[in-house]
Enzyme design. Structure first.
Site, mmCIF file in Angstrom:
data_model
loop_
_atom_site.group_PDB
_atom_site.id
_atom_site.type_symbol
_atom_site.label_atom_id
_atom_site.label_comp_id
_atom_site.label_asym_id
_atom_site.label_seq_id
_atom_site.Cartn_x
_atom_site.Cartn_y
_atom_site.Cartn_z
ATOM 1 N N CYS A 166 39.147 36.929 40.111
ATOM 2 C CA CYS A 166 38.568 38.372 40.197
ATOM 3 C C CYS A 166 39.332 39.186 39.029
ATOM 4 C CB CYS A 166 39.171 38.778 41.532
ATOM 5 S SG CYS A 166 38.143 37.974 42.674
ATOM 6 N N LYS A 210 36.475 49.760 45.566
ATOM 7 C CA LYS A 210 36.129 48.695 46.233
ATOM 8 C C LYS A 210 35.489 49.102 47.558
ATOM 9 C CE LYS A 210 38.056 44.746 43.981
ATOM 10 N NZ LYS A 210 39.103 45.363 43.126
ATOM 11 N N PHE A 269 42.255 35.144 42.694
ATOM 12 C CA PHE A 269 42.931 34.063 43.442
ATOM 13 C C PHE A 269 43.475 33.158 42.223
ATOM 14 C CE2 PHE A 269 39.466 33.555 47.050
ATOM 15 C CZ PHE A 269 40.121 34.668 47.763
ATOM 16 N N HIS A 324 43.629 47.241 43.074
ATOM 17 C CA HIS A 324 42.717 46.090 43.424
ATOM 18 C C HIS A 324 42.052 46.497 44.744
ATOM 19 C CE1 HIS A 324 41.173 42.125 43.244
ATOM 20 N NE2 HIS A 324 41.923 41.520 43.953
ATOM 21 N N GLU A 337 50.119 45.124 47.413
ATOM 22 C CA GLU A 337 49.831 46.034 46.056
ATOM 23 C C GLU A 337 50.590 47.554 46.299
ATOM 24 O OE1 GLU A 337 46.294 47.412 43.270
ATOM 25 O OE2 GLU A 337 45.730 46.626 45.016
ATOM 26 N N HIS A 360 33.593 43.814 46.519
ATOM 27 C CA HIS A 360 34.382 43.212 45.495
ATOM 28 C C HIS A 360 33.433 42.694 44.604
ATOM 29 C CE1 HIS A 360 37.532 41.253 43.490
ATOM 30 N NE2 HIS A 360 37.966 40.641 44.497
#
Length: 415
Positions: free
Chosen positions: A165, A337, A403, A305, A316, A342
């Site tokens: 991502c 998002k 990931f 994110h 985060e 996403h």
């Protein structure tokens, strides 16, 4: 060696909430959700039955039918967004030195639908290996920038970055450095993804990564909310034209913002989970600030994110508090998002565009769908909840993580 300055002169977007840059921005500031029941396949047996699909898109409105059939959907999206960005930039393609124009693109997965369909065709064909001759070139992740380059004759660096991502944010950083170091004058960069497929939905469901709020898809992506239960899968593309400042100035280009710097790091922790204290995220934001020559107190806005996962959102925000200290409460933090879902490898690109447009318009889009306080999140942080907020944005940061622990961060500033 003196580094060259890099600016953004063109933008293009094809997203679940708007099929152009302007449509996308209008939907963002109005808090529009792109989540809805999946239309691409029968979801009866799936745990999650919704996603953020691109809507009202007809590829033959943009690409010749014969040519479009040679492209996976992720590459089609890339072509459309890139063309919008190129047109928006005002580049004269008859005059620009195409030897010094590159295409650096991001894709986390690539042609998943093509791969899926060819394997299903094989299984249904009694084991006869009658594969489409375009199977491999349609599937490979590097074909999107290749197609852009071939169409326009751009002969500079051409490749795809793959870091899950974080892919398109990685591409942006590579594009920045290519121009900074004098290798190119212009780079078409961004990312695209089209993973709303049987394999994509099934795979992420198996990981327990997706929200299962089937009764209310439009409210399922709820970053920072106490009742969040996973991310919503999205698709689409974002494209940016990065250009050497003097090159842009010489041709009288409109400049959206300067790319001040970027940073990369690794969590070195887990295949899919973030470090609970956000240690890798702390490092990537520090790296980005140092690379840009900026201080924490210079930052006005952070597009996080913020995927709407229980672990990721908390980690985060902890990292933001560590890096920015007392100034963190003065920053407009958000997660777009909540509206787009996403977009995996394309997330960094469309969120960079949102950050740049926040600078241009002096408006920070909201984090929608927030109804419940999470006691693990600092209540003093301004998460721009449910409604856009007007403010002067001189410096905006965009965070993107993948990931495998891949972290990428890009900073933009008003020029």
């Amino acid at each position: 060696m003196e580094l060259k300055r890099v600016v953004v002169t063109g933008l293009g977007a094809l997203t679940p909430i708007g099929n152009t840059k302007d449509e996308y921005w209008d939907a963002l500031i109005n808090g529009k959700s792109g989540a809805a029941p999946i239309t691409y396949f029968d979801t009866e047996n799936f745990k999650t039955k919704f996603a953020c699909e691109v809507k009202n898109f007809k590829v033959t409105d943009f690409i010749d039918r014969k040519e479009s059939r040679k492209m996976d959907k992720f590459a089609q999206y890339a072509m459309v967004a890139a063309d919008e960005a190129i047109n928006d930039s005002g580049l004269n393609l008859d005059e620009v030195n195409k030897l010094r124009v590159g295409v650096i693109w991001g894709a986390g997965i690539g042609g998943l639908e093509t791969f899926q369909q060819e394997v299903l065709n094989y299984a249904e064909g009694n084991g006869s290996p009658r594969f489409n001759p375009f199977f491999i070139p349609k599937m490979i992740a590097d074909i999107a920038p290749a197609n852009i380059s071939i169409k326009h004759g751009f002969m500079g660096p051409n490749y795809t970055t793959v870091s899950a991502c974080a892919s398109s944010a990685n591409a942006l950083f590579d594009a920045l450095n290519s121009i900074r170091l004098g290798y190119t004058d212009v780079v078409v960069t961004g990312g695209s993804e089209a993973a709303v497929t049987i394999a994509g939905m099934g795979g992420f469901n198996a990981m327990h990564a997706l929200s299962t709020r089937n009764e209310s898809p439009e409210t399922a992506s709820r970053p920072f909310d106490g009742n969040r239960d996973g991310f919503v899968l999205g698709e689409g593309a974002g494209a940016l034209i990065l250009e050497e400042y003097e090159h842009a100035k010489a041709r009288g280009a409109k400049i959206y913002a300067e790319v001040a710097g970027g940073g990369l790091s690794s969590d070195a922790y887990h295949m899919t989970a973030p470090h609970p204290e956000g240690l890798g995220v702390v490092e990537v934001m520090k790296n980005c600030l140092e690379n840009a020559g900026l201080k924490p107190e210079d930052v006005d806005h952070i597009n996080t994110h913020g995927t709407s996962t229980p672990l990721g959102d908390v980690a985060e925000l902890k990292a933001i508090s560590k890096v920015f200290g007392g100034h963190a409460k003065n920053i407009n933090i958000n997660s777009t998002k909540s509206m787009t879902g996403h977009l995996l490898g394309a997330a960094g690109a469309i969120e960079a565009i949102a950050s740049i447009l926040a600078i241009e318009h002096g408006i920070v889009p909201p984090t929608i769908n927030h109804t419940t306080v999470d006691e693990n999140i600092d209540a003093e942080l301004n998460l721009t909840l449910n409604k856009a907020q007007k403010r002067e944005v001189n410096v905006a940061m965009s965070n993107t993580f993948g990931f495998g622990g891949h972290n990428a961060c890009v900073l933009f500033k008003k020029i």
